[in-house]
Design a protein around this motif. Structure first.
Motif, PDB file in Angstrom:
ATOM      1  N   VAL A  31       0.856  -1.184   0.000  1.00 18.79           N
ATOM      2  CA  VAL A  31       0.000   0.000   0.000  1.00 18.79           C
ATOM      3  C   VAL A  31       0.894   1.237   0.000  1.00 18.79           C
ATOM      4  CG1 VAL A  31      -1.885   1.218   1.158  1.00 18.79           C
ATOM      5  CG2 VAL A  31      -1.701  -1.288   1.353  1.00 18.79           C
ATOM      6  N   ARG A  32       0.753   2.067  -1.022  1.00 21.72           N
ATOM      7  CA  ARG A  32       1.516   3.309  -1.087  1.00 21.72           C
ATOM      8  C   ARG A  32       0.837   4.369  -0.226  1.00 21.72           C
ATOM      9  NH1 ARG A  32       2.548   5.207  -6.971  1.00 21.72           N
ATOM     10  NH2 ARG A  32       0.270   5.432  -6.900  1.00 21.72           N
ATOM     11  N   LEU A  33       1.591   4.950   0.677  1.00 19.69           N
ATOM     12  CA  LEU A  33       1.091   5.986   1.569  1.00 19.69           C
ATOM     13  C   LEU A  33       1.628   7.342   1.108  1.00 19.69           C
ATOM     14  CD1 LEU A  33       1.929   4.162   4.941  1.00 19.69           C
ATOM     15  CD2 LEU A  33      -0.073   3.844   3.461  1.00 19.69           C
ATOM     16  N   PRO A  34       1.060   8.443   1.603  1.00 18.79           N
ATOM     17  CA  PRO A  34       1.621   9.744   1.236  1.00 18.79           C
ATOM     18  C   PRO A  34       3.096   9.873   1.611  1.00 18.79           C
ATOM     19  CG  PRO A  34      -0.546  10.014   2.205  1.00 18.79           C
ATOM     20  CD  PRO A  34      -0.187   8.583   2.385  1.00 18.79           C
ATOM     21  N   GLU A  35       3.484   9.242   2.728  1.00 16.94           N
ATOM     22  CA  GLU A  35       4.885   9.246   3.149  1.00 16.94           C
ATOM     23  C   GLU A  35       5.272   7.812   3.510  1.00 16.94           C
ATOM     24  OE1 GLU A  35       5.589  12.047   6.241  1.00 16.94           O
ATOM     25  OE2 GLU A  35       4.782  13.745   5.112  1.00 16.94           O
ATOM     26  N   GLY A  36       5.746   7.076   2.531  1.00 16.01           N
ATOM     27  CA  GLY A  36       6.182   5.712   2.775  1.00 16.01           C
ATOM     28  C   GLY A  36       5.214   4.672   2.247  1.00 16.01           C
ATOM     29  N   TRP A  37       5.393   3.446   2.751  1.00 12.87           N
ATOM     30  CA  TRP A  37       4.620   2.301   2.296  1.00 12.87           C
ATOM     31  C   TRP A  37       4.214   1.442   3.479  1.00 12.87           C
ATOM     32  CZ3 TRP A  37       3.790   0.714  -2.970  1.00 12.87           C
ATOM     33  CH2 TRP A  37       4.328   1.598  -3.924  1.00 12.87           C
ATOM     34  N   ALA A  38       3.220   0.584   3.247  1.00 10.64           N
ATOM     35  CA  ALA A  38       2.819  -0.416   4.223  1.00 10.64           C
ATOM     36  C   ALA A  38       2.614  -1.736   3.500  1.00 10.64           C
ATOM     37  CB  ALA A  38       1.529  -0.007   4.937  1.00 10.64           C
ATOM     38  N   LEU A  39       2.749  -2.826   4.233  1.00  7.88           N
ATOM     39  CA  LEU A  39       2.423  -4.161   3.746  1.00  7.88           C
ATOM     40  C   LEU A  39       1.276  -4.711   4.574  1.00  7.88           C
ATOM     41  CD1 LEU A  39       5.724  -6.220   3.231  1.00  7.88           C
ATOM     42  CD2 LEU A  39       4.004  -5.718   1.486  1.00  7.88           C
ATOM     43  N   VAL A  40       0.320  -5.319   3.919  1.00  9.67           N
ATOM     44  CA  VAL A  40      -0.703  -6.090   4.615  1.00  9.67           C
ATOM     45  C   VAL A  40      -0.406  -7.554   4.328  1.00  9.67           C
ATOM     46  CG1 VAL A  40      -3.153  -6.569   4.891  1.00  9.67           C
ATOM     47  CG2 VAL A  40      -2.391  -4.232   4.404  1.00  9.67           C
TER      48      VAL A  40
END
Length: 231
Positions: free
Chosen positions: A23-32
Motif C-alpha cells: 500500500v503506497r502511503l503519502p509518506e512511505g509504504w505499508a504491507l498487509v
C-alpha cells in the motif's frame, strides 16, 4: 511471485500459497501480510520495483498468525526497520510464545488442508511492535481502521480504508472459482460467519482477500449477497 495493480495505491503480491498487499502511503509504504518464510527476498525486490526503498516501509500489518501470512515478517522487518502490527489475540503465536491453535476442519476441508499445509514452511518468531484491537486506527495519510474479525483465528483482523472504500479481509473471506466464499480452515465457524457479515455491512468498493483475486468494484454488494445465505 506475481505482482498485480489493484487500485491506484494498492498492489497484490501473489505467492505460491496466499498473497500480500503493498500500500503506497503519502509518506512511505505499508504491507498487509507478509508471505511465508523464505519469501522476504521476493517481497523486498517487489517493493523496490514499486519504488519503495527498504527504509520507506513503515508498517507490516498481519491479518492473522498463519504461517503463509506471517512467515517472512521477521526478516522483512529486520531488513527495513518496519513495525510489525497484529491482532492482540494472535500476537503470542506470531512472537513464538504460544502454539498455533489448529483449525476445526469440515469434511471437505480435510484433503485440502492435508495437501496445502505441509508445503508451507514454519514461520520464525517475529516481533509484534503493536497489538491491535477493534476500532484502532493507523495513520496512513487516511484513516485505516482495524476491524476485529475472529473465527479464522482468534485474533484475525481486517483493515478498512473508509475514504478509499477498500477492505483487506485476510483469510476471513476468500475468492474462489469466480465466487466470494467464507474462508476455510477456521477455528470457530460461527464466529467466522459473524465476522463475514460484519465486513459485508461495511461501505466498500474494493475487497482484497488473503486468497483469490481482489474485487475492485462493487465488493460490498458482492459480500452482502453471500452473507445473506451463510449459515
Amino acid at each position: 511471485m506475481d505482482i498485480s495493480h489493484v487500485t491506484q495505491d494498492i498492489w497484490m503480491l501473489r505467492f505460491a500459497v496466499g498473497q500480500a498487499y503493498a500500500v503506497r502511503l503519502p509518506e512511505g509504504w505499508a504491507l498487509v501480510d507478509c508471505g511465508s518464510a523464505g519469501s522476504e527476498g521476493e517481497i523486498l525486490d517487489a517493493l523496490a520495483g514499486l519504488g519503495c526503498a527498504p527504509g520507506d516501509l513503515r508498517d507490516i500489518v498481519l491479518t492473522h498468525s498463519h504461517k503463509d501470512h506471517s512467515g517472512a515478517a521477521a526478516a522483512v522487518a529486520a531488513a527495513t526497520g518496519a513495525r510489525v502490527l497484529a491482532g492482540a489475540a494472535d500476537a503470542p503465536v506470531i512472537r513464538g510464545d504460544a502454539p498455533e491453535p489448529p483449525p476445526v476442519l469440515l469434511d471437505f476441508e480435510v484433503p485440502l488442508y492435508e495437501s496445502v499445509a505441509p508445503t508451507v514452511p514454519p514461520a520464525p518468531p517475529s516481533p509484534v511492535h503493536r497489538e491491535l484491537v477493534d476500532g484502532d486506527t493507523l495513520d496512513w495519510g487516511q484513516e485505516a481502521r482495524i476491524v476485529h474479525v475472529p473465527g479464522h483465528t482468534a485474533g484475525s483482523i481486517a483493515v478498512h480504508l473508509p475514504a478509499a472504500g477498500a477492505l483487506f479481509t485476510g483469510d476471513t473471506i476468500a475468492f474462489h472459482e469466480d465466487a466470494v466464499i467464507l474462508g476455510v480452515f477456521n477455528v470457530d465457524r460461527e464466529q467466522a460467519v459473524a465476522s463475514f457479515r460484519r465486513q459485508a455491512a461495511l461501505d466498500i468498493e474494493t475487497a482484497c482477500f488473503g486468497h483469490g483475486d481482489p474485487i475492485v468494484k462493487g465488493a460490498g454488494d458482492a459480500l452482502r449477497a453471500v452473507a445473506a445465505d451463510l449459515s
